[in-house]
Design an enzyme around this catalytic site. Structure first.
Site, PDB file in Angstrom:
ATOM      1  N   ASP A 130      42.336 103.885 -30.633  1.00  0.00           N
ATOM      2  CA  ASP A 130      41.849 104.225 -29.031  1.00  0.00           C
ATOM      3  C   ASP A 130      40.957 105.526 -29.122  1.00  0.00           C
ATOM      4  O   ASP A 130      40.750 105.919 -30.082  1.00  0.00           O
ATOM      5  CB  ASP A 130      43.128 104.676 -28.044  1.00  0.00           C
ATOM      6  CG  ASP A 130      42.477 104.916 -26.820  1.00  0.00           C
ATOM      7  OD1 ASP A 130      41.624 104.244 -26.117  1.00  0.00           O
ATOM      8  OD2 ASP A 130      43.545 105.213 -26.089  1.00  0.00           O
ATOM      9  N   ASP A 151      41.000 100.556 -20.036  1.00  0.00           N
ATOM     10  CA  ASP A 151      41.829 101.160 -19.372  1.00  0.00           C
ATOM     11  C   ASP A 151      41.588 100.580 -17.729  1.00  0.00           C
ATOM     12  O   ASP A 151      40.920 101.165 -16.880  1.00  0.00           O
ATOM     13  CB  ASP A 151      41.948 102.630 -19.023  1.00  0.00           C
ATOM     14  CG  ASP A 151      42.448 103.303 -20.274  1.00  0.00           C
ATOM     15  OD1 ASP A 151      43.397 102.687 -21.119  1.00  0.00           O
ATOM     16  OD2 ASP A 151      41.916 104.312 -20.634  1.00  0.00           O
ATOM     17  N   GLU A 199      34.970 106.262 -29.048  1.00  0.00           N
ATOM     18  CA  GLU A 199      33.773 106.121 -28.543  1.00  0.00           C
ATOM     19  C   GLU A 199      33.036 106.992 -29.476  1.00  0.00           C
ATOM     20  O   GLU A 199      31.533 106.586 -29.503  1.00  0.00           O
ATOM     21  CB  GLU A 199      33.384 106.097 -27.207  1.00  0.00           C
ATOM     22  CG  GLU A 199      34.095 105.173 -26.344  1.00  0.00           C
ATOM     23  CD  GLU A 199      35.608 105.097 -26.194  1.00  0.00           C
ATOM     24  OE1 GLU A 199      36.336 103.983 -26.362  1.00  0.00           O
ATOM     25  OE2 GLU A 199      36.264 106.087 -26.337  1.00  0.00           O
TER      26      GLU A 199
END
Length: 873
Positions: free
Chosen positions: A428, A572, A431
């Site tokens: 997770d 999310d 980015e």
């Protein structure tokens, strides 16, 4: 979405639009730029080369115009042409082959389905389909701009084109064609909003024109931040506006939509084959507080008679959210006991690992510092951000020591004999995400919240969000000629062209874009690669600790090629009916267009409180995602399916049909692994000549033969869907359904149900019974569901292997054929199994006729099914 969040996002868009207008409005317009003229044009049997020279004084609209470029055309296969425009000295950044390997190949231009022609002054190039002389891409009539940190190019398009791709996004599956901008810049995109850049970047689009075989694809292999604009002012066009790099195009001739996807897979690489058990039902939440609670959840599934394949744990298991640690309520002895119990019951366990490492005195940080793998400023000091554990350092995936470091952390912390023996991995925040608001000069005292559902930090004035101390500004160092690592003298923080990044300035809420990776690549150019590079390293680390076994990694951020290493959950999302519906078009783009097939949304939604009806409906829809997991946020109501009887009933029914069809979809994934044929697809790809299918994004094909048409309206038990003009059967009743190219309405669709239709001409190999685990499922016999087409014939395929090995010692690929009177099987029968085919159900006008087979197949699948043929004469 809560009203406060929507208001804050509105404020953000308002302020950022003002800033983008102020920063991006150039003194000159693109129309003022001179473009280029070609010289030294050389045409060979398999390509074209030319020199390009600026055709006048530079306009320097967003940077410094480059005077000399070079143009190259390579006819690589009969359906793929490579066209690249780069700077003469090849200093401009190009996506490293270590991250995205390039396909090769060379054929004669005469053997290509496409033709590339050029005009020398002003320079333009045009790509034409030879078979019908149709132009599929042309820069004629527009100006090519190539500057040191901005490149711009436009292609004309037919009116109202059918365009798909350019993700990641949650906009309509068929892209808008007027005043539309798709921004490609990976960001932590809580609530996965529409009209926004999200976690991944995939600069590929598919275009379909009238006719059944008239589709093509265009790939721009460029990882810089960019805006792709689609508009119809003064003619229809698509325009690239990138912050650097080169024009590295691949044109894919199709001509069928599935051909385009297969051809794209030669560029992205075929997606990896996932383990059989990975298709089971998964359970997670952010907020499980202890190992004891995890064990109780597992037991609750058993008590409710709901199959649970895999238990997951979010960052709760860590010590104060530090990667590669265990918190007090997750002691090692209890964790090992939990995992041993799961494994003894043929279940599995997965945890999350983030890239950011806590800047603290503990093993994971100290080992990384010793290996020198964390990103640094040019002065040698560590770059520090702020993520879940507080102040953090970030691995440099380009560093030569990072893979060994990552392998070692996995081998020790996840050691099968002494550590947390995970079966797969969830990554997770890659980015990469950073809670720090730009400029993040003092992460130690940063007071922004780490609550992912709180977006208050977005409502900052532009002056704050774009503030940058002059002493921290870095310009990229000059690279050697031919380095392909980036042109010199660029402003890597505030380029003059400002893409429509929802977070505003490039470095906001992520790591600084002026950081230099080992080897000289800068974050400005490689930001969009970070998540995929972490996925690749993590896949390697998993295989390293379990040699010979398939690794399953589920990631958040992706780029071209990610599917070769990872699957993707859709981030999310919100527990909302609109996002339930949006998830369909969201996951379709990854499977069908981007070659990342192991994908799905958080079932019942992540942020906010779900409702009983929404959770039941989503649990049913999720059974037809390739990746099937329930997951929600801390602080929201619990949403495990056993919390409501209606949801529990939906889960039992949905998992039952999913597991009975698991080998059918596993076979489809195998096919995508082999040649890129999408295992799930939108209707237009199956029926490209039917114009009614082109905009449908709430129905989809699950595998090659099953059409899924979920109820999408809030609390409704009715759904209207489209059935193309073909032969159709209801999967559950096996009765024929009229599909005459018209809308069909089903009323009284219970919250435990979803309409699914079998396409005529199909044979579906299904397990006779479901099971509590996929291990037990593999011992269940098969039945063949035969759905004849209008000519009374049908075919189908079944692939069998051991479900987990990277290299298979033996497999079976069985082709079933029904000719109207008998059924036969052919192919390879290498994989030994004790199961057989117990029955055949042949659908017809008055329903299905079932044939029970007394003997079934023998244990080796070693011969044609002559006994089966005799049963259905």
């Amino acid at each position: 979405m809560p009203a406060s969040i929507a208001f804050l996002q509105t404020c953000l868009f308002f302020w950022s639009s003002i800033v983008r207008w102020a920063d991006s409005a150039p003194l000159r317009r693109a129309d003022d730029c001179p473009g280029y003229k070609a010289s030294n044009v050389q045409t060979t049997d398999n390509g074209i080369t030319a020199d390009l020279t600026l055709a006048g004084s530079g306009c320097n609209i967003y940077g410094q115009d480059l005077n000399d470029l070079k143009f190259l055309v390579e006819y690589q296969t009969d359906s793929r042409v490579h066209v690249i425009i780069s700077d003469k000295d090849e200093q401009a950044y190009q996506v490293p082959e270590s991250v995205v390997p390039r396909p090769g190949g060379s054929i004669s231009a005469d053997d290509s389905s496409l033709d590339v022609s050029i005009e020398e002054e002003p320079f333009s190039f045009t790509v034409t389909r030879k078979s019908n002389k149709e132009v599929i891409f042309s820069t004629k009539g527009s100006t090519i701009i190539f500057e040191n940190q901005y490149i711009g190019l436009r292609t004309s398009l037919p009116d109202s084109p059918n365009l798909y791709g350019l993700g990641e996004h949650t906009d309509s599956l068929r892209l808008p064609t007027s005043d539309y901008t798709r921004t490609l810049w990976a960001r932590d995109a809580g609530a996965v909003p529409q009209n926004s850049n999200l976690y991944g970047t995939h600069p590929v689009y598919y275009e379909h024109r009238s006719g059944s075989n008239n589709a093509h694809g265009v790939v721009l292999l460029n990882s810089n931040g960019m805006d792709v604009k689609i508009n119809n002012d003064n003619g229809q066009y698509l325009e690239y506006n990138a912050l650097g790099g080169v024009f590295d195009f691949y044109f894919l001739a199709g001509p069928s939509p599935f051909d385009v996807s297969r051809e794209y897979s030669a560029i992205s690489g075929q997606p990896q084959m996932m383990p059989y058990w990975g298709f089971g039902f998964h359970q997670c939440r952010f907020g499980y507080g202890s190992a004891d609670e995890l064990g109780q959840v597992v037991q609750n599934f058993s008590n409710a008679n709901i199959p649970l394949e895999t238990m997951w744990t979010d960052i709760d298991y860590m010590d104060k959210y530090k990667v590669f640690t265990l918190g007090d309520t997750f002691p090692l002895d209890k964790m090992r006991s939990l995992i041993d119990k799961l494994h003894s019951d043929n279940q599995h366990y997965i945890v999350m690992v983030d890239p950011a490492v806590a800047y603290q005195d503990y093993d994971a940080f100290n080992n990384g510092a010793k290996a020198d793998i964390f990103l640094k400023y040019n002065n040698g000091s560590y770059y520090k951000g702020r993520v879940w554990p507080g102040v953090t350092a970030f691995p440099d995936w380009f560093h030569e020591n990072t893979q060994d470091y990552w392998d070692n952390e996995f081998a020790t912390f996840f050691d099968a004999d002494s550590g947390v023996d995970i079966d797969a991995l969830w990554i997770d925040m890659n980015e990469p995400s950073n809670f720090c608001v730009w400029p993040c000069d003092h992460p130690e005292s940063e007071d922004s919240t780490t609550d992912i559902s709180n977006l208050q930090h977005l409502a900052l004035p532009p002056s704050k969000r774009h503030y940058e101390p002059s002493h921290l500004r870095h310009l990229v160092r000059r690279q050697d000629s031919g380095s392909m690592m980036g042109l010199p003298n660029r402003d890597l923080i505030n380029p003059k062209y400002t893409i429509a990044n929802t977070w505003g300035t490039l470095s906001n809420k992520t790591i600084r874009t002026d950081l230099v990776h080992q080897g000289g690549y800068v974050e400005y150019d490689t930001h969009n690669l970070y998540g995929t590079m972490m996925s690749k390293a993590s896949n390697h680390a998993l295989v390293n600790r379990r040699p010979g076994k398939r690794a399953m990694v589920i990631t958040r951020s992706t780029y071209i090629g990610a599917g070769g290493y990872t699957g993707h959950w859709l981030g999310d999302n919100v527990s909302d009916w609109d996002q339930y519906k949006t998830s369909i078009r969201h996951f379709l783009q990854f499977v069908a267009y981007f070659q990342v097939p192991m994908v799905g949304a958080d079932v019942c939604g992540f942020l906010g409180d779900t409702t009983e009806n929404l959770c039941a409906r989503w649990t049913t829809l999720g059974a037809f995602y390739p990746f099937y997991r329930n997951h929600n946020v801390a602080g929201a109501i619990s949403q495990e399916p056993y919390r409501w009887e209606s949801v529990a009933a939906a889960a039992r029914k949905a998992i039952d049909i999913r597991y009975r069809l698991l080998d059918y979809i596993y076979t489809a994934m195998h096919q995508q692994n082999v040649d890129g044929t999408p295992m799930v697809s939108p209707l237009w790809m199956q029926y490209p000549s039917d114009s009614a299918t082109l905009a449908i994004d709430a129905q989809f094909f699950y595998g090659p033969s099953l059409l899924v048409s979920p109820v999408t309206e809030q609390d409704s038990t009715s759904v209207t869907y489209y059935l193309p003009d073909d032969v159709w059967y209801d999967l559950f009743t096996l009765k024929p359904v009229n599909g005459a190219g018209s809308q069909v309405t089903d009323d009284n669709v219970a919250f435990t149900d979803v309409p699914v239709h079998v396409k005529g001409g199909s044979i579906i190999p299904a397990r006779v019974n479901s099971a509590n685990t996929t291990t037990a499922l593999r011992d269940e016999d098969f039945e063949l569901l035969v759905a004849p087409d209008k000519n009374g014939k049908a075919t189908g395929t079944l692939y069998l292997d051991d479900g987990e090995s990277l290299q298979q010692s033996s497999t079976s690929e069985i082709d079933f054929t029904y000719d109207g009177t008998s059924i036969s099987a052919d192919g390879t029968f290498g994989y030994s199994t004790k199961v057989g085919v117990l029955s055949v159900s042949i659908m017809g006008t008055h329903g299905a006729k079932k044939y029970d087979l007394n003997e079934g197949l023998d244990g080796s699948w070693s011969h044609k099914i002559d006994s089966l043929k005799a049963q259905v004469l």
